[in-house]
Design a protein around this motif. Sequence first.
Motif, PDB file in Angstrom:
ATOM      1  N   PRO A  94       0.826  -1.211   0.000  1.00 43.96           N
ATOM      2  CA  PRO A  94       0.000   0.000   0.000  1.00 43.96           C
ATOM      3  C   PRO A  94       0.860   1.260   0.000  1.00 43.96           C
ATOM      4  O   PRO A  94       2.042   1.212   0.340  1.00 43.96           O
ATOM      5  CB  PRO A  94      -0.807  -0.097   1.308  1.00 43.96           C
ATOM      6  N   GLN A  95       0.230   2.391  -0.385  1.00 43.45           N
ATOM      7  CA  GLN A  95       0.993   3.641  -0.439  1.00 43.45           C
ATOM      8  C   GLN A  95       1.445   4.056   0.964  1.00 43.45           C
ATOM      9  O   GLN A  95       2.541   4.565   1.151  1.00 43.45           O
ATOM     10  CB  GLN A  95       0.136   4.748  -1.074  1.00 43.45           C
ATOM     11  N   THR A  96       0.600   3.845   1.955  1.00 41.67           N
ATOM     12  CA  THR A  96       0.999   4.128   3.336  1.00 41.67           C
ATOM     13  C   THR A  96       0.641   2.922   4.193  1.00 41.67           C
ATOM     14  O   THR A  96      -0.345   2.236   3.936  1.00 41.67           O
ATOM     15  CB  THR A  96       0.269   5.349   3.910  1.00 41.67           C
ATOM     16  N   SER A  97       1.444   2.677   5.215  1.00 39.30           N
ATOM     17  CA  SER A  97       1.223   1.519   6.082  1.00 39.30           C
ATOM     18  C   SER A  97       1.523   1.933   7.509  1.00 39.30           C
ATOM     19  O   SER A  97       2.154   2.950   7.754  1.00 39.30           O
ATOM     20  CB  SER A  97       2.139   0.369   5.705  1.00 39.30           C
ATOM     21  N   GLN A  98       1.078   1.136   8.445  1.00 41.44           N
ATOM     22  CA  GLN A  98       1.433   1.410   9.829  1.00 41.44           C
ATOM     23  C   GLN A  98       1.898   0.135  10.510  1.00 41.44           C
ATOM     24  O   GLN A  98       1.389  -0.943  10.245  1.00 41.44           O
ATOM     25  CB  GLN A  98       0.248   2.016  10.575  1.00 41.44           C
ATOM     26  N   ALA A  99       2.887   0.295  11.368  1.00 45.57           N
ATOM     27  CA  ALA A  99       3.440  -0.848  12.088  1.00 45.57           C
ATOM     28  C   ALA A  99       2.985  -0.783  13.539  1.00 45.57           C
ATOM     29  O   ALA A  99       2.901   0.292  14.110  1.00 45.57           O
ATOM     30  CB  ALA A  99       4.954  -0.816  12.018  1.00 45.57           C
ATOM     31  N   PRO A 100       2.659  -1.950  14.132  1.00 49.44           N
ATOM     32  CA  PRO A 100       2.311  -1.945  15.550  1.00 49.44           C
ATOM     33  C   PRO A 100       3.505  -1.490  16.393  1.00 49.44           C
ATOM     34  O   PRO A 100       4.656  -1.720  16.009  1.00 49.44           O
ATOM     35  CB  PRO A 100       1.968  -3.401  15.863  1.00 49.44           C
ATOM     36  N   ASP A 101       3.203  -0.856  17.519  1.00 55.54           N
ATOM     37  CA  ASP A 101       4.221  -0.370  18.450  1.00 55.54           C
ATOM     38  C   ASP A 101       5.239  -1.444  18.785  1.00 55.54           C
ATOM     39  O   ASP A 101       4.864  -2.535  19.197  1.00 55.54           O
ATOM     40  CB  ASP A 101       3.535   0.010  19.778  1.00 55.54           C
ATOM     41  N   GLY A 102       6.509  -1.156  18.591  1.00 51.20           N
ATOM     42  CA  GLY A 102       7.554  -2.032  19.118  1.00 51.20           C
ATOM     43  C   GLY A 102       7.813  -3.282  18.303  1.00 51.20           C
ATOM     44  O   GLY A 102       8.585  -4.137  18.724  1.00 51.20           O
ATOM     45  N   ILE A 103       7.207  -3.432  17.124  1.00 54.38           N
ATOM     46  CA  ILE A 103       7.415  -4.657  16.352  1.00 54.38           C
ATOM     47  C   ILE A 103       8.817  -4.662  15.733  1.00 54.38           C
ATOM     48  O   ILE A 103       9.333  -3.604  15.360  1.00 54.38           O
ATOM     49  CB  ILE A 103       6.326  -4.812  15.262  1.00 54.38           C
ATOM     50  N   THR A 104       9.439  -5.835  15.656  1.00 56.08           N
ATOM     51  CA  THR A 104      10.757  -5.925  15.029  1.00 56.08           C
ATOM     52  C   THR A 104      10.595  -6.181  13.536  1.00 56.08           C
ATOM     53  O   THR A 104       9.535  -6.613  13.073  1.00 56.08           O
ATOM     54  CB  THR A 104      11.585  -7.079  15.614  1.00 56.08           C
ATOM     55  N   VAL A 105      11.676  -5.919  12.808  1.00 55.64           N
ATOM     56  CA  VAL A 105      11.653  -6.073  11.360  1.00 55.64           C
ATOM     57  C   VAL A 105      11.249  -7.501  10.981  1.00 55.64           C
ATOM     58  O   VAL A 105      10.348  -7.719  10.166  1.00 55.64           O
ATOM     59  CB  VAL A 105      13.035  -5.709  10.777  1.00 55.64           C
ATOM     60  N   ALA A 106      11.904  -8.489  11.604  1.00 54.06           N
ATOM     61  CA  ALA A 106      11.641  -9.883  11.239  1.00 54.06           C
ATOM     62  C   ALA A 106      10.179 -10.247  11.496  1.00 54.06           C
ATOM     63  O   ALA A 106       9.531 -10.916  10.686  1.00 54.06           O
ATOM     64  CB  ALA A 106      12.552 -10.810  12.029  1.00 54.06           C
ATOM     65  N   ASP A 107       9.654  -9.774  12.625  1.00 55.62           N
ATOM     66  CA  ASP A 107       8.267 -10.077  12.976  1.00 55.62           C
ATOM     67  C   ASP A 107       7.310  -9.452  11.956  1.00 55.62           C
ATOM     68  O   ASP A 107       6.363 -10.093  11.482  1.00 55.62           O
ATOM     69  CB  ASP A 107       7.999  -9.535  14.391  1.00 55.62           C
ATOM     70  N   LEU A 108       7.594  -8.200  11.578  1.00 59.43           N
ATOM     71  CA  LEU A 108       6.725  -7.513  10.629  1.00 59.43           C
ATOM     72  C   LEU A 108       6.740  -8.209   9.267  1.00 59.43           C
ATOM     73  O   LEU A 108       5.687  -8.442   8.669  1.00 59.43           O
ATOM     74  CB  LEU A 108       7.151  -6.053  10.481  1.00 59.43           C
ATOM     75  N   VAL A 109       7.928  -8.548   8.789  1.00 60.73           N
ATOM     76  CA  VAL A 109       8.018  -9.219   7.492  1.00 60.73           C
ATOM     77  C   VAL A 109       7.253 -10.546   7.560  1.00 60.73           C
ATOM     78  O   VAL A 109       6.551 -10.929   6.625  1.00 60.73           O
ATOM     79  CB  VAL A 109       9.493  -9.436   7.088  1.00 60.73           C
ATOM     80  N   GLY A 110       7.340 -11.217   8.702  1.00 58.74           N
ATOM     81  CA  GLY A 110       6.641 -12.488   8.890  1.00 58.74           C
ATOM     82  C   GLY A 110       5.131 -12.365   8.785  1.00 58.74           C
ATOM     83  O   GLY A 110       4.440 -13.325   8.426  1.00 58.74           O
ATOM     84  N   ARG A 111       4.608 -11.187   9.091  1.00 62.02           N
ATOM     85  CA  ARG A 111       3.152 -11.008   8.999  1.00 62.02           C
ATOM     86  C   ARG A 111       2.653 -11.129   7.566  1.00 62.02           C
ATOM     87  O   ARG A 111       1.472 -11.338   7.325  1.00 62.02           O
ATOM     88  CB  ARG A 111       2.751  -9.646   9.562  1.00 62.02           C
TER      89      ARG A 111
END
Lengths: 273, 352
Positions: A94-111
């Motif tokens: 998406p053009q803009t996204s939001q990450a949950p507070d405190g999430i790590t890179v690996a965890d986010l990519v895993g989502r």
Amino acid sequence: MTEISPTGEARTSRLAAEAVTLAYDRRVVSTDLTVEIPDGSFTVIIGPNGCGKSTLLRSLVRLLKPSSGQVVLDGRAVSDYRAKEAARLVGLLPQTSQAPDGITVADLVGRGRYPHQGLIRQWSPADKEAVDRAMAATGVADLASRPVDQLSGGQRQRVWVAMALAQETPLLLLDEPTTYLDIAHQIDLLDLLAQLNRAGSTLVAVLHDLNQATRYATHLIVMKDGAIAAEGAPRDVFTPELVHDVFGLPCVVIEDPVSGTPLVVPTSLGHRE
Amino acid sequence: MSASLDLPEAPASAEQARAGAVRRTRTRAGVVSLSLVAAVVVLGLVALGTGSLRMTPLEVVDSIRDLGAGYPRYVVLHERLPRILAAAVFGAALGLAGAVFQSLTRNPLGSPDVIGFSTGSYTGALVVITTIGTSASAVAGGALVGGIGTALLVYALAWQGGVAGFRLIIVGIAVTALLASVNTYLLLRAKLEVAVAAATWGAGSLNLLTWGDVVPALVLIGLLLPVVAALSGPLRQLELGDDAARAHGVRVEPVRLALIVTAVGLTAAVTAVAGPIAFVALSAPQVAHRLCRSAGLPLTASALTGAFLLLLADFAAQHWMPQALPVGVVTVVVGGVYLLWLLAHEARRKAA
Ligand SMILES: Nc1ncnc2c1ncn2[C@@H]1O[C@H](COP(=O)(O)OP(=O)(O)OP(=O)(O)O)[C@@H](O)[C@H]1O
Ligand SMILES: [Mg+2]
């Protein structure tokens, strides 16, 4: 959908919008718009701000339901797909996204692996491999354990791209993937996309840099006011008249000395004039 | 569907870094959760042994295992256990409901006690108390109807082709203010004895709970837990924003509605029996998030933190005050301080 191109070969497209009308509440963005994404293409969409590029991408990936017409994926209306089934075929940055507070890179990519998981089948070795590949490809592997909210804008953008790659869909739509990136990282990312495209992925990207668009696109879609102003191979469609008509920008188009693709040179000299 | 992406192999160091990062956060959450379980059990045993009949935790365990019908066994099993178990399970339910609501609204203020639910339950209970009477089941029914009705009202008013978190909070706060004045009006109109009974319930209390009061709520909460567990995956996706969640194949609106209904159900089960106990749902998820350093609000740890907080607050209200108070009074005072801190902290963060 199959269509015979002028050269006589069949051009197929797994993903197409058929006469869609796209609107937010009362605000109609596109009327009766038909777009086909050629299989195996690196399709680039260009057009001025607010012309409806993101809206079109959103409709292709079921984020926006057309008020008439339909989006077809592999011969079936996308609205008939189970949500996860479609998400295994078409991905979106998406053009803009939001990450949950405190999430790590690996965890986010895993989502990004969610569409491949079920109630029973949770995290698997295949998920892990997909995440590692996506992080390595986007150059964020070294950031794996860093919190996303402590990254620079460009690093964060590459993490979002990694999340979209980890979804491992044969079709991937990217809305302005190069925003926030410095010029070297822009080229890196576009090279990566070109490499994915050669390996078989069908890609659709919205880009604002016209010269990057003509250099990397195998298929160019030029939009104006919610409609398609021109479409085809960059060399065939890209003219000074088109740029002037669509962007209101006086320019000359020359041959890119490196790639041989059309290169836009604005004629305005600004304050020197 | 086979993946068609043909990306270069990840170098081993990246793989290790990733595995290490994920393992560290998981391990930390696991250690925190186990510690919380231990703390809840110990505190529960201490509370079971505290009162006019004093027992050490070991004596408590012995009295429960002792199959005879001795007096200590009666006190522990029938006078104290319903209350202690209620404190732990109700605290867990509130902590979980708070985590779900705050995740959905992406806002630490988006908690059922702030957005009108508790006030609505109180309104329902007050209407019943002043018109029908103070029987426990009637009050519980009134609270249920009032709370769920308020939740539906807030949801409907906040609906605008989907529900955005911020709208939900603003509408919730407005509805809370409105219902608070209705509550005051109902209390002022009531006869004195009725008003006193109503005010006691409205403070939120675990006093005098019997198995008969507690068991239906425990059953309802037990039924809702697996639903939350099943929805936790999609909830994690919703944290990425509606667009990303939809692109990943989450059916956003049905999932969000199901989560809201479940969280409302958890809160309603507690409120119907114990009255509106404020601030556990508000604070537990944030405390758990900081303890676990997790991504988003951790559901299990939020529930366990809620259990611990409510047990502790109830213990303090009963034994540390000059005279025994309803637990809601303690949570309001402690929670009020926390809320002030939270508002100041959020305001500073927004300004930064
Ligand atoms: N959620 C929304 N509600 C109402 N109108 C919207 C919404 N999103 C976009 N629009 C409007 O629809 C039109 C097309 O927007 P869209 O985001 O598709 O443009 P775009 O081509 O992607 O522009 P940009 O290059 O700035 O990203 C714009 O006029 C915009 O104001
Ligand atoms: Mg856009």
